[in-house]
Design a protein around this motif. Structure first.
Motif, PDB file in Angstrom:
ATOM      1  N   ARG A 131      23.210  62.760  46.091  1.00 16.88           N
ATOM      2  CA  ARG A 131      23.883  62.847  44.792  1.00 16.88           C
ATOM      3  C   ARG A 131      25.232  62.146  44.884  1.00 16.88           C
ATOM      4  O   ARG A 131      25.730  61.871  45.977  1.00 16.88           O
ATOM      5  CB  ARG A 131      24.118  64.307  44.389  1.00 16.88           C
ATOM      6  N   GLY A 132      25.824  61.889  43.706  1.00 16.53           N
ATOM      7  CA  GLY A 132      27.160  61.303  43.666  1.00 16.53           C
ATOM      8  C   GLY A 132      27.371  60.500  42.398  1.00 16.53           C
ATOM      9  O   GLY A 132      26.435  60.251  41.628  1.00 16.53           O
ATOM     10  N   HIS A 133      28.610  60.118  42.176  1.00  9.85           N
ATOM     11  CA  HIS A 133      28.975  59.355  40.979  1.00  9.85           C
ATOM     12  C   HIS A 133      29.894  58.220  41.408  1.00  9.85           C
ATOM     13  O   HIS A 133      31.016  58.445  41.855  1.00  9.85           O
ATOM     14  CB  HIS A 133      29.669  60.271  39.958  1.00  9.85           C
ATOM     15  N   LEU A 134      29.422  56.989  41.259  1.00  3.81           N
ATOM     16  CA  LEU A 134      30.192  55.796  41.593  1.00  3.81           C
ATOM     17  C   LEU A 134      30.792  55.219  40.317  1.00  3.81           C
ATOM     18  O   LEU A 134      30.082  54.992  39.336  1.00  3.81           O
ATOM     19  CB  LEU A 134      29.283  54.762  42.259  1.00  3.81           C
ATOM     20  N   VAL A 135      32.099  54.986  40.349  1.00  4.14           N
ATOM     21  CA  VAL A 135      32.810  54.438  39.186  1.00  4.14           C
ATOM     22  C   VAL A 135      33.497  53.149  39.608  1.00  4.14           C
ATOM     23  O   VAL A 135      34.249  53.127  40.587  1.00  4.14           O
ATOM     24  CB  VAL A 135      33.860  55.431  38.653  1.00  4.14           C
ATOM     25  N   LEU A 136      33.257  52.078  38.865  1.00  2.00           N
ATOM     26  CA  LEU A 136      33.893  50.800  39.147  1.00  2.00           C
ATOM     27  C   LEU A 136      34.815  50.432  37.994  1.00  2.00           C
ATOM     28  O   LEU A 136      34.388  50.414  36.827  1.00  2.00           O
ATOM     29  CB  LEU A 136      32.857  49.693  39.357  1.00  2.00           C
ATOM     30  N   VAL A 137      36.078  50.151  38.310  1.00  2.81           N
ATOM     31  CA  VAL A 137      37.046  49.768  37.287  1.00  2.81           C
ATOM     32  C   VAL A 137      37.023  48.251  37.148  1.00  2.81           C
ATOM     33  O   VAL A 137      37.606  47.522  37.950  1.00  2.81           O
ATOM     34  CB  VAL A 137      38.462  50.264  37.636  1.00  2.81           C
ATOM     35  N   SER A 138      36.331  47.784  36.130  1.00  3.64           N
ATOM     36  CA  SER A 138      36.250  46.362  35.835  1.00  3.64           C
ATOM     37  C   SER A 138      37.354  46.017  34.834  1.00  3.64           C
ATOM     38  O   SER A 138      38.490  46.455  34.986  1.00  3.64           O
ATOM     39  CB  SER A 138      34.860  46.007  35.311  1.00  3.64           C
ATOM     40  N   SER A 139      37.039  45.271  33.789  1.00  8.22           N
ATOM     41  CA  SER A 139      38.052  44.855  32.817  1.00  8.22           C
ATOM     42  C   SER A 139      37.361  44.267  31.601  1.00  8.22           C
ATOM     43  O   SER A 139      36.252  43.722  31.701  1.00  8.22           O
ATOM     44  CB  SER A 139      38.975  43.807  33.444  1.00  8.22           C
ATOM     45  N   MET A 140      38.029  44.333  30.450  1.00  3.73           N
ATOM     46  CA  MET A 140      37.508  43.654  29.264  1.00  3.73           C
ATOM     47  C   MET A 140      37.428  42.149  29.499  1.00  3.73           C
ATOM     48  O   MET A 140      36.636  41.456  28.857  1.00  3.73           O
ATOM     49  CB  MET A 140      38.396  43.945  28.057  1.00  3.73           C
ATOM     50  N   SER A 141      38.206  41.633  30.425  1.00  3.58           N
ATOM     51  CA  SER A 141      38.170  40.198  30.717  1.00  3.58           C
ATOM     52  C   SER A 141      36.850  39.788  31.355  1.00  3.58           C
ATOM     53  O   SER A 141      36.545  38.588  31.441  1.00  3.58           O
ATOM     54  CB  SER A 141      39.336  39.812  31.635  1.00  3.58           C
ATOM     55  N   ALA A 142      36.053  40.760  31.794  1.00  5.06           N
ATOM     56  CA  ALA A 142      34.760  40.446  32.397  1.00  5.06           C
ATOM     57  C   ALA A 142      33.750  39.939  31.370  1.00  5.06           C
ATOM     58  O   ALA A 142      32.717  39.366  31.733  1.00  5.06           O
ATOM     59  CB  ALA A 142      34.195  41.683  33.094  1.00  5.06           C
ATOM     60  N   VAL A 143      34.040  40.133  30.093  1.00  2.00           N
ATOM     61  CA  VAL A 143      33.077  39.799  29.042  1.00  2.00           C
ATOM     62  C   VAL A 143      32.858  38.294  28.912  1.00  2.00           C
ATOM     63  O   VAL A 143      31.744  37.837  28.664  1.00  2.00           O
ATOM     64  CB  VAL A 143      33.541  40.393  27.694  1.00  2.00           C
ATOM     65  N   ARG A 144      33.932  37.491  29.089  1.00  2.00           N
ATOM     66  CA  ARG A 144      33.836  36.035  28.973  1.00  2.00           C
ATOM     67  C   ARG A 144      34.667  35.365  30.058  1.00  2.00           C
ATOM     68  O   ARG A 144      35.627  35.939  30.557  1.00  2.00           O
ATOM     69  CB  ARG A 144      34.376  35.568  27.607  1.00  2.00           C
ATOM     70  N   GLY A 145      34.308  34.112  30.371  1.00  2.00           N
ATOM     71  CA  GLY A 145      35.171  33.317  31.222  1.00  2.00           C
ATOM     72  C   GLY A 145      36.448  32.994  30.461  1.00  2.00           C
ATOM     73  O   GLY A 145      36.405  32.660  29.276  1.00  2.00           O
ATOM     74  N   LEU A 146      37.590  33.136  31.123  1.00  2.00           N
ATOM     75  CA  LEU A 146      38.878  32.957  30.457  1.00  2.00           C
ATOM     76  C   LEU A 146      39.683  31.850  31.129  1.00  2.00           C
ATOM     77  O   LEU A 146      39.555  31.620  32.331  1.00  2.00           O
ATOM     78  CB  LEU A 146      39.667  34.269  30.469  1.00  2.00           C
ATOM     79  N   PRO A 147      40.534  31.179  30.371  1.00  2.00           N
ATOM     80  CA  PRO A 147      41.294  30.045  30.908  1.00  2.00           C
ATOM     81  C   PRO A 147      42.600  30.466  31.571  1.00  2.00           C
ATOM     82  O   PRO A 147      42.940  31.643  31.654  1.00  2.00           O
ATOM     83  CB  PRO A 147      41.576  29.211  29.653  1.00  2.00           C
ATOM     84  N   ARG A 148      43.300  29.470  32.062  1.00  2.00           N
ATOM     85  CA  ARG A 148      44.651  29.579  32.610  1.00  2.00           C
ATOM     86  C   ARG A 148      44.717  30.567  33.778  1.00  2.00           C
ATOM     87  O   ARG A 148      43.860  30.551  34.650  1.00  2.00           O
ATOM     88  CB  ARG A 148      45.636  29.926  31.489  1.00  2.00           C
ATOM     89  N   SER A 149      45.710  31.426  33.798  1.00  2.00           N
ATOM     90  CA  SER A 149      45.891  32.323  34.946  1.00  2.00           C
ATOM     91  C   SER A 149      44.842  33.423  35.004  1.00  2.00           C
ATOM     92  O   SER A 149      44.764  34.154  35.993  1.00  2.00           O
ATOM     93  CB  SER A 149      47.290  32.946  34.900  1.00  2.00           C
ATOM     94  N   THR A 151      41.480  32.936  34.885  1.00  2.00           N
ATOM     95  CA  THR A 151      40.149  32.451  35.269  1.00  2.00           C
ATOM     96  C   THR A 151      39.576  33.185  36.474  1.00  2.00           C
ATOM     97  O   THR A 151      38.473  33.733  36.420  1.00  2.00           O
ATOM     98  CB  THR A 151      40.186  30.936  35.544  1.00  2.00           C
ATOM     99  N   ALA A 152      40.311  33.197  37.579  1.00  4.81           N
ATOM    100  CA  ALA A 152      39.800  33.847  38.794  1.00  4.81           C
ATOM    101  C   ALA A 152      39.670  35.345  38.592  1.00  4.81           C
ATOM    102  O   ALA A 152      38.692  35.967  39.045  1.00  4.81           O
ATOM    103  CB  ALA A 152      40.722  33.537  39.977  1.00  4.81           C
ATOM    104  N   TYR A 153      40.637  35.945  37.908  1.00  5.22           N
ATOM    105  CA  TYR A 153      40.593  37.389  37.671  1.00  5.22           C
ATOM    106  C   TYR A 153      39.368  37.762  36.834  1.00  5.22           C
ATOM    107  O   TYR A 153      38.619  38.684  37.197  1.00  5.22           O
ATOM    108  CB  TYR A 153      41.869  37.836  36.958  1.00  5.22           C
ATOM    109  N   ALA A 154      39.160  37.048  35.720  1.00  5.95           N
ATOM    110  CA  ALA A 154      38.018  37.354  34.854  1.00  5.95           C
ATOM    111  C   ALA A 154      36.705  37.170  35.601  1.00  5.95           C
ATOM    112  O   ALA A 154      35.772  37.964  35.449  1.00  5.95           O
ATOM    113  CB  ALA A 154      38.058  36.469  33.603  1.00  5.95           C
ATOM    114  N   ALA A 155      36.618  36.122  36.422  1.00 10.77           N
ATOM    115  CA  ALA A 155      35.395  35.881  37.188  1.00 10.77           C
ATOM    116  C   ALA A 155      35.148  37.010  38.185  1.00 10.77           C
ATOM    117  O   ALA A 155      34.006  37.456  38.371  1.00 10.77           O
ATOM    118  CB  ALA A 155      35.493  34.541  37.912  1.00 10.77           C
ATOM    119  N   SER A 156      36.217  37.475  38.829  1.00  6.23           N
ATOM    120  CA  SER A 156      36.057  38.563  39.797  1.00  6.23           C
ATOM    121  C   SER A 156      35.583  39.841  39.114  1.00  6.23           C
ATOM    122  O   SER A 156      34.743  40.570  39.647  1.00  6.23           O
ATOM    123  CB  SER A 156      37.370  38.815  40.541  1.00  6.23           C
TER     124      SER A 156
END
Length: 247
Positions: A131-149, A151-156
């Motif tokens: 049993r257990g509950h795994l929670v991953l803190v992603s981001s709204m930036s994960a929804v689309r590829g984003l430009p400028r600073s 880009t790498a964060y959104a991709a990750s």
């Protein structure tokens, strides 16, 4: 009923905020981060205010062997882990092709590869427990590829969201639950110097919204739900030329 909850990156920001909310609800905490002195101050405060147990360990999540060691140690000390929140991450990327490969590599490694190590360690423990509950803190930036600073964060974060979904698919018919959180703009000390963003909320509001979604064991949750759920839908369908204006 109280749970044993492990939170990485708990010395500041949303990790610290979630620790406060969970302690107030009577849950025991296993907190880890690089800044142990900050953790000690937080533990002293939480144990003075609430009847909970708070265990601490120093952890740089990019030390993958140490991740497994710390997670197993917390399990042995507490007897079990009911929930693991993969929260540690960095967000200060740089524009692609401007001489900052090492910086962007660290963003990708911390937010995705180190998160994989945390997921491996957590699910290994959950499989043994049954049993257990795994929670991953992603981001709204994960929804689309984003430009400028961004880009790498959104991709990750996009990679992190897919990692969570893959684990959820495999464990769908087991007592192990998986939650993906997609926070919007939440103001913490980590971004306190940034310009004010649309629809941003303070750290306490954001942390409470995240904890509500976690306690409800949602599969995927935009937090706060309003207005980020409709914004997430809109981001998916906007033409790329409009997305290019962001960042």
């Amino acid at each position: 009923m109280s749970k044993n909850i492990l939170i990485t990156g708990a010395s500041s920001g949303l990790g610290e905020g979630m620790a406060r909310e969970f302690a107030a609800a009577g849950h025991n905490l296993a907190l880890c981060a690089r800044r142990v002195e900050r953790l000690k101050t937080l533990r002293k405060e939480l144990m003075a205010q609430h009847d909970v147990r708070v265990e601490l360990r120093d952890l740089d999540v990019n030390d993958h062997d140490r991740v497994f060691e710390v997670f197993r140690d917390f399990t042995a000390v507490l007897g079990s882990l009911d929930r693991v929140i993969v929260n540690a991450g960095v967000g200060d990327g740089r524009r692609i092709g401007t001489g900052h490969f090492e910086h962007n590599r660290r963003v990708m490694e911390t937010n995705l590869v180190a998160a994989l190590a945390q997921c491996e360690a957590a699910v290994e423990i959950f499989r043994a427990q049954g049993r257990g509950h795994l929670v991953l803190v992603s981001s709204m930036s994960a929804v689309r590829g984003l430009p400028r600073s961004m880009t790498a964060y959104a991709a990750s974060k996009a990679g992190l969201s897919h990692l969570a979904e893959g684990i959820r698919a495999e464990l769908m018919n087991t007592p192990i639950k998986v939650t993906t959180l997609l926070p919007g703009f939440i103001r913490t000390e980590l971004n306190e110097d940034a310009d004010k963003m649309p629809f941003e909320v303070d750290a306490q509001t954001g942390s409470r919204a995240m904890v509500r979604a976690i306690e409800a064991e949602k599969t995927t949750a935009c937090v706060p739900a309003w207005p980020w759920r409709p914004i997430g839908w809109l981001l998916k369908i906007l033409p790329l030329r409009m997305i290019a204006r962001y960042g």
